[in-house]
Design an enzyme around this catalytic site. Sequence first.
Site, PDB file in Angstrom:
ATOM      1  N   GLU A 137       0.883  -1.173   0.000  1.00 15.15           N
ATOM      2  CA  GLU A 137       0.000   0.000   0.000  1.00 15.15           C
ATOM      3  C   GLU A 137       0.913   1.213   0.000  1.00 15.15           C
ATOM      4  OE1 GLU A 137      -2.921   0.330   3.244  1.00 15.15           O
ATOM      5  OE2 GLU A 137      -2.741   2.510   3.064  1.00 15.15           O
ATOM      6  N   ARG A 144       1.244  10.121   0.917  1.00  8.22           N
ATOM      7  CA  ARG A 144       1.761  11.019   1.945  1.00  8.22           C
ATOM      8  C   ARG A 144       3.025  11.683   1.434  1.00  8.22           C
ATOM      9  NH1 ARG A 144       0.930   6.882   7.092  1.00  8.22           N
ATOM     10  NH2 ARG A 144      -1.157   6.294   6.393  1.00  8.22           N
ATOM     11  N   LYS A 188     -11.276  -0.586   5.979  1.00  9.41           N
ATOM     12  CA  LYS A 188     -10.135  -0.279   6.844  1.00  9.41           C
ATOM     13  C   LYS A 188     -10.679   0.150   8.209  1.00  9.41           C
ATOM     14  CE  LYS A 188      -6.425   3.202   7.072  1.00  9.41           C
ATOM     15  NZ  LYS A 188      -5.020   2.946   6.765  1.00  9.41           N
TER      16      LYS A 188
END
Length: 212
Positions: A38, A42, A126
């Site tokens: 993943e 960011r 999630k």
Amino acid sequence: MYEMLKGHGIVPVIKFDSADDALPLADALAAGGIKIMEITYRSEAASSAIEQVAKERPDILVGAGTVLNLEQLKAAEAAGAKFIVSPGFDETIVVEGLKRNLVMLPGCVTPSEIMAAMSLGLKVLKFFPASVYGGIKAIKSLASVFGGIKFMPTGGVTADNLAEYLSIPQIQACGGTWMVKANLINGAEFETITKLSQEATDIYRKIRPDET
Ligand code: 3PG
């Protein structure tokens, strides 16, 4: 739709400061039995890192994380991401991703968020930040109400509590940064990354021998 997630019980949540680290990291994780990444938005390096892994390492399942808007969703898809993770639930992003046949994994921690996700047909969510929102205890309570929903806890999952999380059948996979910390990637400590990945893989295989 969720078929591709099978066998990927450990999901490393990665932030690249440089996309040059993408392939060495992919290889280090794979050497430790982890064949999913993943790659988070960011950092600016996300799209390039996703693209390299998608093109050069076709046996690794690559997705995008920390997807906060449609622009990132589209960039991730164009780069070759197959699944999209967001920290929270945004209907616009989920609907657009589903239209594009992407596996959508939004963060949902409350019954209302879970119900909103269910109404769009989602079955894997999630659960972030897991340690703050009640961890294993909360997931067990939610799972007892929302049959058919599976969770991917992240945030506070480590090698120390991985076995406990994975022993809950309603947990699809556990995500985290513990084997891909910035200092390890930036310091090119790929052997350590492989070692930590192998340790996690061993726990996963022990708890869920049928999946691996
Ligand atoms: C995530 O986005 O999933 C988290 O940053 C992972 O949290 P961790 O650093 O506690 O593993």
